[in-house]
Design a protein around this motif. Structure first.
Motif, PDB file in Angstrom:
ATOM      1  N   ASN A  31      41.005  43.284  50.608  1.00 13.51           N
ATOM      2  CA  ASN A  31      39.992  42.491  49.917  1.00 13.51           C
ATOM      3  C   ASN A  31      38.633  43.186  49.836  1.00 13.51           C
ATOM      4  O   ASN A  31      37.736  42.724  49.141  1.00 13.51           O
ATOM      5  N   ALA A  32      38.473  44.309  50.577  1.00 11.19           N
ATOM      6  CA  ALA A  32      37.236  45.077  50.461  1.00 11.19           C
ATOM      7  C   ALA A  32      37.105  45.687  49.064  1.00 11.19           C
ATOM      8  O   ALA A  32      36.019  46.082  48.645  1.00 11.19           O
ATOM      9  N   LYS A  33      38.225  45.746  48.340  1.00  8.60           N
ATOM     10  CA  LYS A  33      38.223  46.307  46.989  1.00  8.60           C
ATOM     11  C   LYS A  33      37.683  45.325  45.949  1.00  8.60           C
ATOM     12  O   LYS A  33      37.486  45.692  44.792  1.00  8.60           O
ATOM     13  N   THR A  34      37.482  44.088  46.335  1.00  9.39           N
ATOM     14  CA  THR A  34      37.097  43.054  45.395  1.00  9.39           C
ATOM     15  C   THR A  34      35.789  43.389  44.659  1.00  9.39           C
ATOM     16  O   THR A  34      34.812  43.793  45.267  1.00  9.39           O
ATOM     17  N   LYS A  35      35.835  43.210  43.324  1.00  9.98           N
ATOM     18  CA  LYS A  35      34.637  43.352  42.495  1.00  9.98           C
ATOM     19  C   LYS A  35      34.557  42.182  41.537  1.00  9.98           C
ATOM     20  O   LYS A  35      35.581  41.649  41.110  1.00  9.98           O
ATOM     21  N   SER A  36      33.328  41.811  41.184  1.00  9.67           N
ATOM     22  CA  SER A  36      33.121  40.691  40.264  1.00  9.67           C
ATOM     23  C   SER A  36      32.322  41.148  39.051  1.00  9.67           C
ATOM     24  O   SER A  36      31.435  42.008  39.160  1.00  9.67           O
ATOM     25  N   TYR A  37      32.615  40.540  37.904  1.00  5.83           N
ATOM     26  CA  TYR A  37      31.978  40.901  36.640  1.00  5.83           C
ATOM     27  C   TYR A  37      31.547  39.654  35.891  1.00  5.83           C
ATOM     28  O   TYR A  37      32.192  38.608  35.982  1.00  5.83           O
ATOM     29  N   ILE A  38      30.458  39.772  35.138  1.00  4.55           N
ATOM     30  CA  ILE A  38      30.140  38.788  34.105  1.00  4.55           C
ATOM     31  C   ILE A  38      30.895  39.233  32.869  1.00  4.55           C
ATOM     32  O   ILE A  38      30.803  40.396  32.462  1.00  4.55           O
ATOM     33  N   CYS A  39      31.646  38.332  32.257  1.00  8.36           N
ATOM     34  CA  CYS A  39      32.505  38.716  31.141  1.00  8.36           C
ATOM     35  C   CYS A  39      32.487  37.682  30.023  1.00  8.36           C
ATOM     36  O   CYS A  39      32.293  36.492  30.266  1.00  8.36           O
ATOM     37  N   ALA A  40      32.739  38.170  28.820  1.00  2.00           N
ATOM     38  CA  ALA A  40      32.970  37.282  27.680  1.00  2.00           C
ATOM     39  C   ALA A  40      33.792  38.036  26.643  1.00  2.00           C
ATOM     40  O   ALA A  40      33.623  39.250  26.455  1.00  2.00           O
ATOM     41  N   SER A  41      34.678  37.336  26.000  1.00  2.00           N
ATOM     42  CA  SER A  41      35.453  37.926  24.915  1.00  2.00           C
ATOM     43  C   SER A  41      34.530  38.331  23.766  1.00  2.00           C
ATOM     44  O   SER A  41      33.523  37.671  23.495  1.00  2.00           O
ATOM     45  N   LYS A  42      34.887  39.420  23.096  1.00  2.00           N
ATOM     46  CA  LYS A  42      34.144  39.832  21.911  1.00  2.00           C
ATOM     47  C   LYS A  42      34.538  39.011  20.682  1.00  2.00           C
ATOM     48  O   LYS A  42      33.859  39.055  19.649  1.00  2.00           O
ATOM     49  N   ASP A  43      35.631  38.267  20.805  1.00  2.00           N
ATOM     50  CA  ASP A  43      36.155  37.472  19.693  1.00  2.00           C
ATOM     51  C   ASP A  43      35.470  36.100  19.685  1.00  2.00           C
ATOM     52  O   ASP A  43      35.686  35.281  20.584  1.00  2.00           O
ATOM     53  N   LEU A  44      34.665  35.844  18.683  1.00  2.00           N
ATOM     54  CA  LEU A  44      33.910  34.587  18.625  1.00  2.00           C
ATOM     55  C   LEU A  44      34.819  33.365  18.508  1.00  2.00           C
ATOM     56  O   LEU A  44      34.479  32.283  18.997  1.00  2.00           O
ATOM     57  N   SER A  45      35.968  33.519  17.866  1.00  2.00           N
ATOM     58  CA  SER A  45      36.895  32.385  17.749  1.00  2.00           C
ATOM     59  C   SER A  45      37.490  32.024  19.110  1.00  2.00           C
ATOM     60  O   SER A  45      37.743  30.848  19.394  1.00  2.00           O
ATOM     61  N   VAL A  46      37.704  33.029  19.955  1.00  2.00           N
ATOM     62  CA  VAL A  46      38.189  32.775  21.313  1.00  2.00           C
ATOM     63  C   VAL A  46      37.121  32.051  22.120  1.00  2.00           C
ATOM     64  O   VAL A  46      37.395  31.075  22.828  1.00  2.00           O
ATOM     65  N   LEU A  47      35.870  32.509  22.016  1.00  2.00           N
ATOM     66  CA  LEU A  47      34.777  31.861  22.729  1.00  2.00           C
ATOM     67  C   LEU A  47      34.614  30.406  22.319  1.00  2.00           C
ATOM     68  O   LEU A  47      34.373  29.526  23.149  1.00  2.00           O
ATOM     69  N   LYS A  48      34.754  30.152  21.027  1.00  2.00           N
ATOM     70  CA  LYS A  48      34.581  28.793  20.499  1.00  2.00           C
ATOM     71  C   LYS A  48      35.581  27.818  21.117  1.00  2.00           C
ATOM     72  O   LYS A  48      35.276  26.641  21.334  1.00  2.00           O
ATOM     73  N   ASP A  49      36.782  28.312  21.415  1.00  2.00           N
ATOM     74  CA  ASP A  49      37.846  27.447  21.917  1.00  2.00           C
ATOM     75  C   ASP A  49      38.013  27.518  23.432  1.00  2.00           C
ATOM     76  O   ASP A  49      39.041  27.086  23.965  1.00  2.00           O
ATOM     77  N   SER A  50      37.019  28.076  24.126  1.00  2.00           N
ATOM     78  CA  SER A  50      37.126  28.264  25.573  1.00  2.00           C
ATOM     79  C   SER A  50      36.020  27.510  26.303  1.00  2.00           C
ATOM     80  O   SER A  50      34.972  27.222  25.733  1.00  2.00           O
ATOM     81  N   SER A  51      36.252  27.234  27.588  1.00  2.00           N
ATOM     82  CA  SER A  51      35.224  26.596  28.409  1.00  2.00           C
ATOM     83  C   SER A  51      34.075  27.544  28.685  1.00  2.00           C
ATOM     84  O   SER A  51      32.915  27.137  28.726  1.00  2.00           O
ATOM     85  N   SER A  52      34.401  28.824  28.897  1.00  2.00           N
ATOM     86  CA  SER A  52      33.342  29.803  29.142  1.00  2.00           C
ATOM     87  C   SER A  52      33.642  31.083  28.371  1.00  2.00           C
ATOM     88  O   SER A  52      33.654  31.066  27.150  1.00  2.00           O
ATOM     89  N   GLY A  53      33.951  32.183  29.050  1.00  2.00           N
ATOM     90  CA  GLY A  53      34.033  33.476  28.376  1.00  2.00           C
ATOM     91  C   GLY A  53      35.339  33.846  27.728  1.00  2.00           C
ATOM     92  O   GLY A  53      35.478  34.949  27.190  1.00  2.00           O
ATOM     93  N   GLY A  54      36.330  32.966  27.777  1.00  2.00           N
ATOM     94  CA  GLY A  54      37.597  33.241  27.102  1.00  2.00           C
ATOM     95  C   GLY A  54      38.497  34.234  27.817  1.00  2.00           C
ATOM     96  O   GLY A  54      39.389  34.825  27.205  1.00  2.00           O
ATOM     97  N   ILE A  55      38.311  34.413  29.125  1.00  2.00           N
ATOM     98  CA  ILE A  55      39.089  35.409  29.862  1.00  2.00           C
ATOM     99  C   ILE A  55      40.553  34.994  29.993  1.00  2.00           C
ATOM    100  O   ILE A  55      41.454  35.827  29.871  1.00  2.00           O
ATOM    101  N   PHE A  56      40.794  33.703  30.241  1.00  2.00           N
ATOM    102  CA  PHE A  56      42.180  33.234  30.286  1.00  2.00           C
ATOM    103  C   PHE A  56      42.901  33.572  28.991  1.00  2.00           C
ATOM    104  O   PHE A  56      44.026  34.085  28.987  1.00  2.00           O
ATOM    105  N   THR A  57      42.262  33.302  27.857  1.00  2.00           N
ATOM    106  CA  THR A  57      42.891  33.550  26.559  1.00  2.00           C
ATOM    107  C   THR A  57      43.208  35.030  26.370  1.00  2.00           C
ATOM    108  O   THR A  57      44.303  35.390  25.913  1.00  2.00           O
ATOM    109  N   GLU A  58      42.271  35.894  26.720  1.00  2.00           N
ATOM    110  CA  GLU A  58      42.508  37.333  26.536  1.00  2.00           C
ATOM    111  C   GLU A  58      43.639  37.831  27.431  1.00  2.00           C
ATOM    112  O   GLU A  58      44.467  38.642  27.003  1.00  2.00           O
ATOM    113  N   LEU A  59      43.697  37.359  28.665  1.00  2.00           N
ATOM    114  CA  LEU A  59      44.812  37.718  29.543  1.00  2.00           C
ATOM    115  C   LEU A  59      46.133  37.177  28.998  1.00  2.00           C
ATOM    116  O   LEU A  59      47.152  37.875  28.991  1.00  2.00           O
ATOM    117  N   ALA A  60      46.096  35.944  28.536  1.00  2.00           N
ATOM    118  CA  ALA A  60      47.301  35.316  28.001  1.00  2.00           C
ATOM    119  C   ALA A  60      47.801  36.043  26.753  1.00  2.00           C
ATOM    120  O   ALA A  60      49.011  36.270  26.593  1.00  2.00           O
TER     121      ALA A  60
END
Length: 372
Positions: free
Chosen positions: A65-94
């Motif tokens: 767990n010492a390898k853990t890193k955190s990022y602020i993220c958002a999808s570059k796809d505006l349509s994904v952002l529109k349909d997401s609670s926040s940055g659309g990361i679930f959608t991009e992974l999916a």
């Protein structure tokens, strides 16, 4: 031979450790008076009691767990952002998993039963059903069979859920590179029967959205019927939403969450980012924490689709995302004492009593000094 004795709904975290431990697929979940609880098929049960041991056992954390890193993220796809609670990361992974002929497991609203259930999605057209936050305990029954099948076939699968749902899956299948486990920075899960009762008081419901956009942001709760939006309320104006905000309608184990202060047992943890640099990304960017090598590899596969930067202020992450649920009170806090009062009152409520009145009166109590 005496069979296993598992926790009942008030003490059950609905984590699935018992289901995963059973060698004979004899355990599922059933809905109780307020929450889900284990259901044992006595004809299949061989009384080995592996489920009891798993339920009471402790999940060891990763060594790396010492390898853990955190990022602020958002999808570059505006349509994904529109349909997401926040940055659309679930959608991009999916989308990445689906592009590789995989399957996605996520929480979805079941309008027939008026509950949240985990479903399996194998095409992008149905992905909308799993998008956005649902602040209600889900029925995870479907997860376990799909993940087991993927462990045998090698088919890629993305499993998403709360930390207590994901940790046992990650621990059992941690050597399987095709199983990607993603959990949440979770504030808690409200009781599903109270949620269903509340929706029944509204009428015939087709869809709900806890993160609808409005004048004050995207914390509006919208309820949809067959004709469209039936009602839309700011979170502080909706009776059920306020039971989440004031922390008196959670399942019992949320108040002593074993994951709230520690790095999660998952590949990736995602959530809302609300603490600076938001304007550089989107209206609602995400925090993405990579917990394992598998998490890093998955992030590498989608990072070209994202705008992101590393969060170097580790103390800020620790302060806002890894804190005890026992001590935080008031708005967006946890009130175990009031929960017990609320649940007891709910049990005593007769059919003619209004769930809305009970929620409203309990929220007023939550705002009193003695409960803060």
């Amino acid at each position: 031979m005496e069979g296993p004795n598992l926790k009942k709904e008030w003490n059950c975290s609905v984590c699935g450790r018992c289901v995963l431990a059973c060698p004979n697929n004899a355990i599922g979940f059933k809905i109780g008076k307020v929450n889900y609880e284990p259901s044992i098929d006595r004809e299949k049960c061989i009384s080995c009691k592996q489920c009891e041991k798993a339920c009471l056992g402790h999940l060891e954390r990763f060594d790396d767990n010492a390898k853990t890193k955190s990022y602020i993220c958002a999808s570059k796809d505006l349509s994904v952002l529109k349909d997401s609670s926040s940055g659309g990361i679930f959608t991009e992974l999916a989308l990445f998993v689906l592009e590789n002929k995989g399957i996605v497991l996520g929480a979805s609203f079941d309008h027939k039963d008026k509950v949240i259930k985990h479903i399996a999605v194998d095409n992008s057209a149905d992905l909308y059903r799993c998008r956005k936050s649902k602040y209600v305990q889900s029925d995870p029954t479907l997860i376990y069979e799909i993940v087991r099948q993927s462990s045998e076939t090698g088919r890629m699968v993305l499993v998403t859920g709360t930390p207590c749902q994901i940790a046992p899956i990650k621990r059992k299948y941690e050597l399987f590179t095709n199983i990607l486990c993603v959990d949440l920075y979770c504030h808690g899960a409200t009781n599903p029967v109270v949620f269903r009762d509340y929706l029944n008081s509204v009428g015939d419901i087709e869809h709900v959205d806890f993160r609808t956009d409005g004048a004050k942001g995207n914390f509006y709760f919208s309820i949809h019927d067959k004709n469209g939006i039936n009602s839309i309320k700011w979170c502080y104006d909706d009776p059920f939403y306020k039971s989440f905000i004031y922390g008196y309608n959670f399942k019992e184990n949320c108040y002593d969450c074993e994951f709230s202060q520690n790095t999660h047992i998952s590949d990736i943890t995602i959530g809302d980012w609300n603490y600076g640099n938001k304007e550089e990304y989107s209206i609602h960017p995400s925090i993405v924490t990579l917990n394992t090598d598998a998490g890093y590899k998955a992030f590498d596969m989608i990072k070209e689709r994202l705008k992101y930067s590393e969060i170097e202020n580790v103390s800020k992450i620790q302060k806002y995302y890894y804190s005890s649920h026992r001590t935080k009170k008031g708005e967006w806090g946890y009130n175990k004492k009031l929960t017990e009062e609320f649940v007891n009152a709910y049990f005593l409520k007769n059919e003619d009593s209004s769930i809305i009145s009970l929620l409203e009166s309990t929220t007023k109590k939550a705002q009193l000094e003695e409960y803060i």
